[in-house]
Scaffold this motif. Structure first.
Motif, PDB file in Angstrom:
ATOM      1  N   LEU A  11     -20.672 -13.765 -20.982  1.00  0.00           N
ATOM      2  CA  LEU A  11     -20.992 -14.064 -22.364  1.00  0.00           C
ATOM      3  C   LEU A  11     -22.420 -14.563 -22.467  1.00  0.00           C
ATOM      4  CD1 LEU A  11     -17.743 -15.809 -23.605  1.00  0.00           C
ATOM      5  CD2 LEU A  11     -18.562 -13.548 -24.246  1.00  0.00           C
ATOM      6  N   LEU A  13     -23.805 -17.028 -23.929  1.00  0.00           N
ATOM      7  CA  LEU A  13     -24.051 -18.458 -23.823  1.00  0.00           C
ATOM      8  C   LEU A  13     -23.120 -19.108 -22.823  1.00  0.00           C
ATOM      9  CD1 LEU A  13     -24.660 -19.428 -27.532  1.00  0.00           C
ATOM     10  CD2 LEU A  13     -26.296 -18.795 -25.784  1.00  0.00           C
ATOM     11  N   ASN A  46     -27.714 -15.077 -30.787  1.00  0.00           N
ATOM     12  CA  ASN A  46     -26.617 -15.993 -31.080  1.00  0.00           C
ATOM     13  C   ASN A  46     -27.080 -17.125 -31.993  1.00  0.00           C
ATOM     14  OD1 ASN A  46     -24.890 -18.594 -30.237  1.00  0.00           O
ATOM     15  ND2 ASN A  46     -23.653 -16.759 -29.944  1.00  0.00           N
ATOM     16  N   SER A  72     -16.962 -18.493 -33.092  1.00  0.00           N
ATOM     17  CA  SER A  72     -18.052 -18.765 -32.156  1.00  0.00           C
ATOM     18  C   SER A  72     -17.986 -17.830 -30.946  1.00  0.00           C
ATOM     19  CB  SER A  72     -17.974 -20.220 -31.693  1.00  0.00           C
ATOM     20  OG  SER A  72     -18.963 -20.489 -30.718  1.00  0.00           O
ATOM     21  N   GLN A  76     -20.740 -15.005 -29.802  1.00  0.00           N
ATOM     22  CA  GLN A  76     -21.310 -14.954 -28.457  1.00  0.00           C
ATOM     23  C   GLN A  76     -21.258 -13.542 -27.894  1.00  0.00           C
ATOM     24  OE1 GLN A  76     -19.352 -17.874 -26.029  1.00  0.00           O
ATOM     25  NE2 GLN A  76     -20.212 -19.599 -27.155  1.00  0.00           N
ATOM     26  N   GLN A  80     -24.317 -10.716 -27.247  1.00  0.00           N
ATOM     27  CA  GLN A  80     -24.503 -10.052 -25.958  1.00  0.00           C
ATOM     28  C   GLN A  80     -24.571  -8.539 -26.141  1.00  0.00           C
ATOM     29  OE1 GLN A  80     -24.775 -11.804 -23.006  1.00  0.00           O
ATOM     30  NE2 GLN A  80     -25.292  -9.900 -21.987  1.00  0.00           N
TER      31      GLN A  80
END
Length: 286
Positions: A11, A13, A46, A72, A76, A80
């Motif tokens: 992911l 983050l 993001n 959220s 993410q 990506q």
């Protein structure tokens, strides 16, 4: 040796891979440089998605901690995927950073000067990286900052706190209350027109929470000639109404200010304090 292709599948983050990306950048040049640049592009995407969602606070019946968590996670993965297609930022970073690769010392492999790109991993002791402020946030703060500063001098509340509340109430100025003919009310704080108000008013459909349940109602709101008058009236409301005494008493603390407004009944949204705190601490510059 760290495989950059494996890291790029994570992911955008994934905080567990932050330090691994640093090591990859040092060990695998140019592959590591490309991986880190793509991950930074995903991070940037993001941040944009997050800012867009915060600009439009969700207060619907299905808005809860679980829905926000899954939203959220979706953002993410979406960031990506967008970064995998590329928006051009990674290519620019690669070109700039490739030129900064220094000659290797004897017995060492050359590596790009990349660490500043990636946020510090938890527990590393590195300094906090300033987030890029979106254009609409900058414009909002620049346009209304002088009025907030004036109100700050009369209330003692930091201008940043009031700008945050104006942003929350008006969706960064994009959901400002308007009259039926489209005339702006300049009412950035959602102040209703009660019995003591003898100025102009506009009617607007708003969401009110009754026993925790969201309901749509038509309410009368105050209307002003300009934003300066709106900030002055907001400052007068907080100073003159006894219910906001604790708000003024906690004017220098973000959490105390936000929770004080909610306890005083400024808004019926049960998540009002949390939303306001996030905007002030995460979106607005000092």
């Amino acid at each position: 040796m760290i495989n950059p292709s494996e890291l790029s599948a994570k992911l955008a983050l994934d905080t567990q891979s932050v330090e691994a990306l640093r090591q990859s950048a040092r060990q695998n040049s140019p592959e590591g440089l490309k991986t880190v640049a793509r991950q930074f592009e995903a991070l940037f995407m993001n941040m944009m998605l997050k800012s867009m969602r915060e600009a439009s606070p969700q207060d619907g019946a299905f808005d809860n901690e679980q829905s926000r968590m899954y939203t959220s996670m979706l953002d993410q993965q979406l960031s990506q995927n967008l970064a995998a297609r590329g928006v051009g930022l990674a290519d620019v970073l690669i070109r700039q950073l490739s030129s900064s690769v220094t000659a290797p010392a004897p017995g060492k492999q050359a590596g790009p000067a990349i660490p500043a790109l990636i946020p510090p991993a938890p527990g590393t002791g590195a300094g906090k990286t300033d987030a890029l402020q979106p254009a609409h946030v900058q414009a909002f703060q620049t346009r209304l900052g002088p009025h907030a500063e004036e109100a700050s001098r009369t209330t003692g509340i930091p201008a940043k706190f009031m700008l945050g509340q104006a942003a929350l109430e008006s969706g960064w100025g994009r959901r400002e209350i308007v009259a039926a003919d489209g005339t702006p009310s300049h009412n950035l704080f959602g102040i209703k027109a009660g019995g003591g108000w003898d100025g102009k008013v506009v009617e607007h459909i708003t969401t009110e929470y009754v026993h925790g349940v969201a309901q749509k109602k038509v309410q009368k709101f105050r209307a002003y000639d300009n934003y300066a008058d709106a900030f002055r009236d907001y400052a007068h409301l907080l100073r003159s109404n006894p219910r906001y005494q604790q708000v003024l008493a906690n004017a220098q603390d973000v959490t105390g200010f936000a929770q004080g407004l909610q306890r005083a009944g400024y808004a019926t949204d049960p998540h009002y304090a949390d939303k306001l705190t996030r905007i002030i601490t995460q979106s607005l510059s000092a």
